[in-house]
Write an enzyme that holds these catalytic residues in place. Structure first.
Site, PDB file in Angstrom:
ATOM      1  N   CYS A  87       0.834  -1.204   0.000  1.00 57.01           N
ATOM      2  CA  CYS A  87       0.000   0.000   0.000  1.00 57.01           C
ATOM      3  C   CYS A  87       0.864   1.247   0.000  1.00 57.01           C
ATOM      4  O   CYS A  87       1.726   1.407   0.870  1.00 57.01           O
ATOM      5  CB  CYS A  87      -0.899  -0.011   1.238  1.00 57.01           C
ATOM      6  SG  CYS A  87      -1.665   1.586   1.584  1.00 57.01           S
ATOM      7  N   CYS A 115       0.551   3.345   3.475  1.00 59.52           N
ATOM      8  CA  CYS A 115       0.957   2.850   4.790  1.00 59.52           C
ATOM      9  C   CYS A 115       2.288   3.484   5.235  1.00 59.52           C
ATOM     10  O   CYS A 115       3.133   3.830   4.401  1.00 59.52           O
ATOM     11  CB  CYS A 115       1.093   1.323   4.762  1.00 59.52           C
ATOM     12  SG  CYS A 115      -0.479   0.446   5.022  1.00 59.52           S
ATOM     13  N   HIS A 159      -4.029   0.478   8.236  1.00 58.73           N
ATOM     14  CA  HIS A 159      -4.582   0.174   6.911  1.00 58.73           C
ATOM     15  C   HIS A 159      -5.980  -0.440   6.974  1.00 58.73           C
ATOM     16  O   HIS A 159      -6.759  -0.323   6.011  1.00 58.73           O
ATOM     17  CB  HIS A 159      -3.627  -0.798   6.198  1.00 58.73           C
ATOM     18  CG  HIS A 159      -3.988  -1.103   4.781  1.00 58.73           C
ATOM     19  ND1 HIS A 159      -3.671  -0.253   3.737  1.00 58.73           N
ATOM     20  CD2 HIS A 159      -4.630  -2.161   4.208  1.00 58.73           C
ATOM     21  CE1 HIS A 159      -4.097  -0.775   2.597  1.00 58.73           C
ATOM     22  NE2 HIS A 159      -4.684  -1.934   2.847  1.00 58.73           N
ATOM     23  N   SER A 199      -9.034   4.328  -5.311  1.00 62.17           N
ATOM     24  CA  SER A 199      -8.051   3.388  -5.829  1.00 62.17           C
ATOM     25  C   SER A 199      -7.235   2.735  -4.715  1.00 62.17           C
ATOM     26  O   SER A 199      -6.363   1.925  -4.977  1.00 62.17           O
ATOM     27  CB  SER A 199      -7.138   4.075  -6.842  1.00 62.17           C
ATOM     28  OG  SER A 199      -6.674   5.299  -6.354  1.00 62.17           O
ATOM     29  N   GLN A 247      -8.900  13.597   0.476  1.00 63.38           N
ATOM     30  CA  GLN A 247      -8.128  14.473  -0.392  1.00 63.38           C
ATOM     31  C   GLN A 247      -8.516  15.929  -0.161  1.00 63.38           C
ATOM     32  O   GLN A 247      -9.591  16.219   0.365  1.00 63.38           O
ATOM     33  CB  GLN A 247      -8.377  14.131  -1.867  1.00 63.38           C
ATOM     34  CG  GLN A 247      -8.013  12.712  -2.252  1.00 63.38           C
ATOM     35  CD  GLN A 247      -8.020  12.497  -3.775  1.00 63.38           C
ATOM     36  OE1 GLN A 247      -7.476  13.296  -4.538  1.00 63.38           O
ATOM     37  NE2 GLN A 247      -8.651  11.418  -4.211  1.00 63.38           N
TER      38      GLN A 247
END
Ligand SMILES: O=P(O)(O)O[C@H]1O[C@H](CO)[C@@H](O)[C@H](O)[C@H]1O
Ligand SMILES: O=P(O)(O)O[C@H]1O[C@H](CO)[C@@H](O)[C@H](O)[C@H]1O
Lengths: 340, 340
Positions: A51, A54, A114, A162, A169
């Site tokens: 990831c 992470c 995660h 994704s 964001q």
């Protein structure tokens, strides 16, 4: 409530955007032979070496994430907006009109873990997300070239997200984007006429009617708006008129974290699945003006309609004509309220 | 073309709707770890006993389809709009506003052959679809309670299409829907100022520039509009200013069938897959007025972005702020043109 609204096709006006939504209350149970989504009930590890969000891992841009302990923010490696592009304008014959757009795209990891999602996080940890939003809105907005700061979260594969690592964001831009500019227009018109923010008056009436309130606490109400478009669309509205999230008191900040958690916990119970959505905060532009007309709020647009795998498609008629919904906002609110 | 538009983030104005789209030409190749769609390269039989649109089969409403030979139209068994619902208005305090909406929803089978799609049909058979659209627009529009007729097609599972049998829909309503009402506003403003339709002047300039034309014939041009939002969005624009499809000559009707086929054939070559889209015709309201400002056109909104399985998600920033695209309209047009 006018009982026609519960029975017959009608349009409702969105007082914040000036647009309409078509409601078809009679059409609740048509059969579905169309696309069903994958339902990934996968259990995620707390740390995923593959990831790029992470702690300690490398990102696509080559950079390495620090070993962060709570929240972590960085510039999007594939920013749609850039800070140092040239200024230009293209204007031709009342038809061809384009203008440069500068900005900054940032990614916020909500947690180093995660495996988590907002409804699974502790209120004190979500509070750190809220604090970071406030800091980012302030810092990004202080740049004279940045006039609007859009904070948002895409959750779930079905929402084009994704990466399942809990994150959101921020896209900060020079120009006022399309949706906030509609809301600015209608809030200003209302404020000039009534001397109150549109959402103060709206919320007061909704609390009286108690038909679309999911829940409330001292500082916020979670509500399915009268003009909701998505099946389980909701708004978090602060009870006090504030133009921007930087205006919140310490209590309000914690209450927002709590409200965000509680609403998303309810969502997860609707179809017994981690509920996908896009959510975001609409608030005053960072253009240096006061904007007393603005009453900030957080909007949730979740796509699921009938089950964990069948979503509402906003296609065809919706793209070409008017958004359409089947279950009424009132029945959606009732379902959500009962899951609280 | 201003070369800044090919390199730097910018906004483009949609002269038909008054809204903006954010273009990020630099961001073409970000990695994708998100949702991929099922790619159903399935071959369909010409007749499917389980399909409620095939000739002779029963529909969910219990009715039986006739043994139709070319096109076939009927009232949607799960209509979102109803013709005989009561008239009502709800207005409360400048905030709560709703109104009844009446209408008719119809389904059009394009062919009795379950296996076909528009690009695979013969021009003479697509011409029958065009003729039926014209007839439906005329008949539905003659009802004094019907003021707008929205003709559209949802193609592909990814577009929420619940049945692969070639078909489209018509939703006719009392009120002018949201998108056409924006286009009416801006076309009228332009027409009053210039004495020409917006799209006549636009098309003339596009033909001169030749940067976004996919192809043209005597009567139509297929073009990626300057303000395209979806990756391979396109418009079919008649060269002659006409408010509505009932104004077409016989030649124009056949040319439309041909243009529709050719554009969708090109689409199928982009990712070597039956290309999904929502498409529809925007034209003058059926309110009995002349509407010289209207220049009818057909819009195509296809969602695929990078491959047969990776689409553009209009989520997060798009829902909350401004639609965003990566490849420029000019490069999309170039790709489509080369596949002609
Ligand atoms: O009636 P259909 O084709 O099953 O339904 C589809 O098209 C409609 C009109 O665009 C949309 O409202 C639905 O969300 C979509 O699933
Ligand atoms: O940058 P991400 O999260 O990969 O991308 C996602 O969110 C963006 C902002 O809402 C959208 O423009 C993209 O279409 C979507 O896939």
């Amino acid at each position: 409530m006018d009982k026609n609204l519960n029975e017959y096709p009608h349009r409702r006006y969105n007082a914040l955007t000036g647009e309409w939504v078509l409601v078809s209350p009679h059409r609740s149970k048509r059969p579905w032979q169309g696309q069903v989504e994958k339902h990934s009930a996968e259990v995620r590890p707390q740390y995923d070496p593959g990831c790029y969000l992470c702690p300690g891992n490398s990102r696509s841009g080559g950079e390495q994430n620090p070993d962060y302990k709570d929240v972590y923010v960085f510039i999007n490696d594939f920013s749609a907006l850039l800070k140092d592009s040239p200024d230009f304008d293209v204007v031709e014959d009342d038809i061809f009109k384009a203008e440069s757009e500068k900005g900054i795209c940032r990614v916020i990891c909500f947690s180093p873990d995660h495996s988590l999602t907002i409804p699974q996080m502790k209120v004190e940890d979500i509070r750190k997300v809220v604090d970071l939003w406030i800091e980012e809105y302030h810092t990004l907005g202080s740049d004279p070239e940045i006039n609007y700061v859009q904070i948002f979260e895409n959750k779930g594969e079905i929402m084009g997200c994704s990466n399942p690592h809990p994150h959101g964001q921020i896209w900060a831009s020079q120009k006022l984007p399309v949706e906030p500019s509609k809301k600015q227009h209608y809030q200003l018109e209302y404020f000039q006429k009534h001397g109150d923010t549109l959402l103060s008056d709206y919320l007061q009436k909704e609390l009286q009617k108690d038909e679309r309130i999911i829940f409330e606490n001292n500082h916020f109400a979670a509500i399915v708006p009268f003009w909701a478009t998505w099946p389980y669309e909701a708004m978090i509205i602060p009870k006090r008129a504030m133009a921007r999230i930087t205006d919140m008191t310490d209590d309000e900040k914690t209450a927002l974290a709590d409200t965000y958690k509680r609403l998303t916990m309810i969502y997860d119970k609707v179809f017994d699945v981690s509920f996908p959505y896009s959510a975001g905060i609409h608030q005053a532009p960072t253009d240096g003006k006061e904007h007393n007309e603005w009453h900030w709020h957080m909007a949730f647009y979740p796509p699921l309609l009938r089950s964990a795998t069948v979503k509402k498609f906003m296609v065809g008629y919706e793209m070409l004509a008017t958004p359409q919904r089947d279950i009424t906002p009132e029945s959606a609110a009732q379902i959500l309220k009962n899951l609280n």
